[in-house]
Enzyme design. Structure first.
Site, mmCIF file in Angstrom:
data_model
loop_
_atom_site.group_PDB
_atom_site.id
_atom_site.type_symbol
_atom_site.label_atom_id
_atom_site.label_comp_id
_atom_site.label_asym_id
_atom_site.label_seq_id
_atom_site.Cartn_x
_atom_site.Cartn_y
_atom_site.Cartn_z
ATOM 1 N N SER A 217 0.829 -1.179 -0.107
ATOM 2 C CA SER A 217 0.121 0.071 0.074
ATOM 3 C C SER A 217 0.960 1.204 -0.038
ATOM 4 O O SER A 217 1.825 1.435 0.747
ATOM 5 C CB SER A 217 -1.028 0.241 1.125
ATOM 6 O OG SER A 217 -1.765 -0.950 1.175
ATOM 7 N N ASP A 249 -7.997 -2.534 4.381
ATOM 8 C CA ASP A 249 -8.765 -3.925 4.706
ATOM 9 C C ASP A 249 -9.648 -3.919 3.150
ATOM 10 O O ASP A 249 -9.932 -5.228 2.871
ATOM 11 C CB ASP A 249 -9.768 -3.719 5.816
ATOM 12 C CG ASP A 249 -8.672 -3.230 7.085
ATOM 13 O OD1 ASP A 249 -7.598 -3.951 7.295
ATOM 14 O OD2 ASP A 249 -9.404 -2.728 8.115
#
Length: 306
Positions: A217, A249
């Site tokens: 990420s 998530d």
């Protein structure tokens, strides 16, 4: 069925205040509660995408009862949580309405006994053989062995089930060595794992440590993926401001759902970035703005990288 594992489940409480000021009293304008912890956030997004989802991990005490009660009202998520004697933790997010920033407070979680850990392992072994994919997510509560994720990865691989690991620190370091299909660290977790702050070589280094694929990420810049098929960077078509809690998530849910559906890597990354961006515009973790997702999922830029 997709199985999500949240060993350190939580009751996610979100407060919104007009402006967050240190050393001041605040009048809360809105309050929301929902079952939380990274794996449960993933489960909610997977269910919203239409997948059958079973959620396991630990829940105990009065807070655990609230979590399970809320989970009963969560469409599409089957509760397979294992009871524990300790009280499930709470996480409190305070959203500053003026800036959109969120301040997070995370409790450590209950102490898990050896007997409770053994009961969980038995439940996990039963569930994993019926799964199409597994997500192992989040922190370890006190008492759970630091090598827990490595053990769970090996069990999933023995069952022939692809597994995605989203963890940090020593739990991630040991889990990677068990060769999960995918790990999804953020930039800080990747730097801690590899010692490098340059995302591209660090992502490739993490893959050499055992993971079949590493998806990192990069915050608002999107995702960087190093896989056996190639290396890609995926980014949203425009910058979005909002609450980033749960965006990672949602990216996990996007990746795992695409794996279960047999999609290729560019399609996996497009879905993950679109879901992550749509989550930034949602008020609580475990939710995403469906309209934004539909708008973005065909507009994400995916480029081969070196």
């Amino acid at each position: 069925m997709i199985l999500t594992v949240t060993l350190n489940t939580a009751l996610d409480v979100t407060y919104q205040v007009p402006r967050l000021l240190p050393h001041a009293s605040h009048r809360v304008s809105t309050v929301s509660e929902r079952p939380g912890g990274k794996g449960l956030n993933v489960a909610h997004v997977l269910a919203a995408l239409g997948h059958e989802v079973t959620a396991t991990g630990f829940a105990g005490g009065p807070v655990g009862s609230v979590v399970r009660g809320l989970l009963e009202r969560s469409p599409g998520v089957v509760d397979a949580l294992v009871p524990c004697a300790g009280n499930t933790r709470r996480t409190v997010g305070v959203v500053d309405a003026a800036s959109g920033d969120t301040t997070q407070f995370n409790e450590p979680g209950p102490l898990i006994t050896a007997a409770e850990w053994s009961r969980f392992l038995a439940r996990y072994e039963d569930l994993v053989y019926g799964a199409d994919a597994v997500a192992l997510c989040g922190s370890l509560p006190p008492g759970v062995p630091v090598g827990a994720y490595a053990l769970l990865v090996r069990s999933a691989r023995a069952a022939g089930v692809p597994v995605l690991l989203d963890a940090s620190g020593e739990a991630l370091r040991r889990g990677v060595a068990a060769r999960p299909e995918i790990i999804k660290p953020n930039a800080a977790e990747l730097a801690e794992l590899t010692g490098s702050r340059d995302p591209l070589p660090a992502t490739r280094d993490a893959r050499r440590r055992g993971a079949h694929a590493v998806v990192t990420s990069l915050g608002p810049a999107g995702l960087l993926a190093a896989t056996a098929e190639g290396t890609w960077q995926a980014s949203p078509p425009r910058a979005l401001s909002g609450n980033p809690t749960g965006a990672g998530d949602s990216a996990v849910a996007g990746l795992l759902s695409a794996v279960a559906e047999g999609l290729d890597w560019p399609a996996r990354l497009s879905r993950a970035v679109a879901l992550s961006a749509a989550t930034v515009l949602a008020p609580t973790a475990g939710a995403f703005d469906a309209g934004v997702y539909e708008e973005l999922r065909h507009a994400v830029r995916v480029c081969a990288d070196g």
